[in-house]
Write a protein that holds these residues in place. Structure first.
Motif, PDB file in Angstrom:
ATOM      1  N   ASN A 102     -53.307   3.737  -5.105  1.00  0.00           N
ATOM      2  CA  ASN A 102     -53.275   4.834  -4.138  1.00  0.00           C
ATOM      3  C   ASN A 102     -52.013   4.828  -3.275  1.00  0.00           C
ATOM      4  N   ILE A 103     -51.133   3.855  -3.494  1.00  0.00           N
ATOM      5  CA  ILE A 103     -49.817   3.851  -2.867  1.00  0.00           C
ATOM      6  C   ILE A 103     -48.781   3.463  -3.917  1.00  0.00           C
ATOM      7  N   LEU A 104     -47.743   4.274  -4.006  1.00  0.00           N
ATOM      8  CA  LEU A 104     -46.612   4.019  -4.888  1.00  0.00           C
ATOM      9  C   LEU A 104     -45.502   3.374  -4.070  1.00  0.00           C
ATOM     10  N   CYS A 105     -44.988   2.231  -4.525  1.00  0.00           N
ATOM     11  CA  CYS A 105     -43.893   1.523  -3.849  1.00  0.00           C
ATOM     12  C   CYS A 105     -42.646   1.628  -4.709  1.00  0.00           C
ATOM     13  N   ILE A 106     -41.592   2.175  -4.125  1.00  0.00           N
ATOM     14  CA  ILE A 106     -40.358   2.456  -4.852  1.00  0.00           C
ATOM     15  C   ILE A 106     -39.222   1.567  -4.347  1.00  0.00           C
ATOM     16  N   PRO A 107     -38.530   0.853  -5.260  1.00  0.00           N
ATOM     17  CA  PRO A 107     -37.393   0.028  -4.873  1.00  0.00           C
ATOM     18  C   PRO A 107     -36.094   0.847  -4.867  1.00  0.00           C
ATOM     19  N   ALA A 108     -35.640   1.234  -3.693  1.00  0.00           N
ATOM     20  CA  ALA A 108     -34.471   2.110  -3.582  1.00  0.00           C
ATOM     21  C   ALA A 108     -33.210   1.488  -4.178  1.00  0.00           C
ATOM     22  N   ARG A 109     -33.081   0.192  -4.099  1.00  0.00           N
ATOM     23  CA  ARG A 109     -31.864  -0.447  -4.608  1.00  0.00           C
ATOM     24  C   ARG A 109     -31.864  -0.604  -6.127  1.00  0.00           C
ATOM     25  N   TYR A 110     -32.963  -0.271  -6.771  1.00  0.00           N
ATOM     26  CA  TYR A 110     -33.058  -0.447  -8.222  1.00  0.00           C
ATOM     27  C   TYR A 110     -33.466   0.818  -8.958  1.00  0.00           C
ATOM     28  N   THR A 111     -33.468   1.942  -8.259  1.00  0.00           N
ATOM     29  CA  THR A 111     -33.769   3.230  -8.876  1.00  0.00           C
ATOM     30  C   THR A 111     -32.801   4.271  -8.318  1.00  0.00           C
ATOM     31  N   ALA A 112     -32.620   5.352  -9.040  1.00  0.00           N
ATOM     32  CA  ALA A 112     -31.836   6.490  -8.559  1.00  0.00           C
ATOM     33  C   ALA A 112     -32.805   7.514  -7.966  1.00  0.00           C
ATOM     34  N   ILE A 113     -32.311   8.360  -7.103  1.00  0.00           N
ATOM     35  CA  ILE A 113     -33.184   9.358  -6.461  1.00  0.00           C
ATOM     36  C   ILE A 113     -33.881  10.250  -7.488  1.00  0.00           C
ATOM     37  N   PRO A 114     -33.182  10.794  -8.500  1.00  0.00           N
ATOM     38  CA  PRO A 114     -33.911  11.607  -9.494  1.00  0.00           C
ATOM     39  C   PRO A 114     -35.023  10.820 -10.195  1.00  0.00           C
ATOM     40  N   GLN A 115     -34.764   9.560 -10.462  1.00  0.00           N
ATOM     41  CA  GLN A 115     -35.777   8.700 -11.077  1.00  0.00           C
ATOM     42  C   GLN A 115     -36.964   8.520 -10.133  1.00  0.00           C
ATOM     43  N   ALA A 116     -36.697   8.314  -8.859  1.00  0.00           N
ATOM     44  CA  ALA A 116     -37.763   8.148  -7.869  1.00  0.00           C
ATOM     45  C   ALA A 116     -38.609   9.413  -7.776  1.00  0.00           C
ATOM     46  N   ILE A 117     -37.980  10.558  -7.790  1.00  0.00           N
ATOM     47  CA  ILE A 117     -38.729  11.822  -7.734  1.00  0.00           C
ATOM     48  C   ILE A 117     -39.585  11.982  -8.981  1.00  0.00           C
ATOM     49  N   GLN A 118     -39.046  11.612 -10.133  1.00  0.00           N
ATOM     50  CA  GLN A 118     -39.833  11.663 -11.371  1.00  0.00           C
ATOM     51  C   GLN A 118     -41.044  10.733 -11.275  1.00  0.00           C
ATOM     52  N   MET A 119     -40.853   9.561 -10.671  1.00  0.00           N
ATOM     53  CA  MET A 119     -41.964   8.631 -10.503  1.00  0.00           C
ATOM     54  C   MET A 119     -43.018   9.219  -9.577  1.00  0.00           C
TER      55      MET A 119
END
Length: 144
Positions: A102-119
């Motif tokens: 129920n919570i998504l944790c995103i590593p900003a230093r290891y993903t690109a913004i478009p990838q994060a949005i896709q996630m």
């Protein structure tokens, strides 16, 4: 649907992009993250998101920091939170399908913004499969 989002200084740019994406899709967003790039302590921004999820004030949460480890560890201290650290959309699918995250944790230093949005999009559009996975989720203790 309402989503709470939190971030530290490593995730500010990501948070703004994700928040805009969500609002453009019609989601309500509670922003608990920092809006600056000055160094801050990530737990200060995790607690309100995790509390919203635990108290059913929102449907889902999103947390962003450099590695996403700190935010995931902090969020998972809450009894009703199942926070998953993800760096690909395939992992996002699994934390929703198999773990009912129920919570998504995103590593900003290891993903690109478009990838994060896709996630984020995958997180919102993937359902929990239940069945044998429900049995496993039920074995996660509420307290030890």
């Amino acid at each position: 649907m309402t989503i709470s989002i939190g971030n530290d200084h490593a995730g500010t740019e990501y948070k703004f992009a994700i928040k805009q994406f969500l609002e453009d899709k019609g989601y309500m967003v509670n922003n608990y993250g920092t809006d600056a790039n000055d160094s801050v302590d990530y737990p200060d921004f995790v607690h309100p998101v995790a509390q919203d999820v635990e108290n059913n004030k929102v449907d889902l949460g999103i947390l962003i920091c450099g590695s996403a480890n700190g935010v995931a560890m902090t969020a998972n201290k809450y009894q009703k939170v199942r926070a998953g650290l993800c760096w690909t959309k395939e992992i996002v699918e699994l934390i929703r399908q198999h773990n009912n995250a129920n919570i998504l944790c995103i590593p900003a230093r290891y993903t690109a913004i478009p990838q994060a949005i896709q996630m984020v999009e995958t997180f919102l559009n993937t359902e929990f499969e239940g069945g044998r996975h429900q049995n496993r989720v039920d074995k996660i203790p509420l307290s030890c």
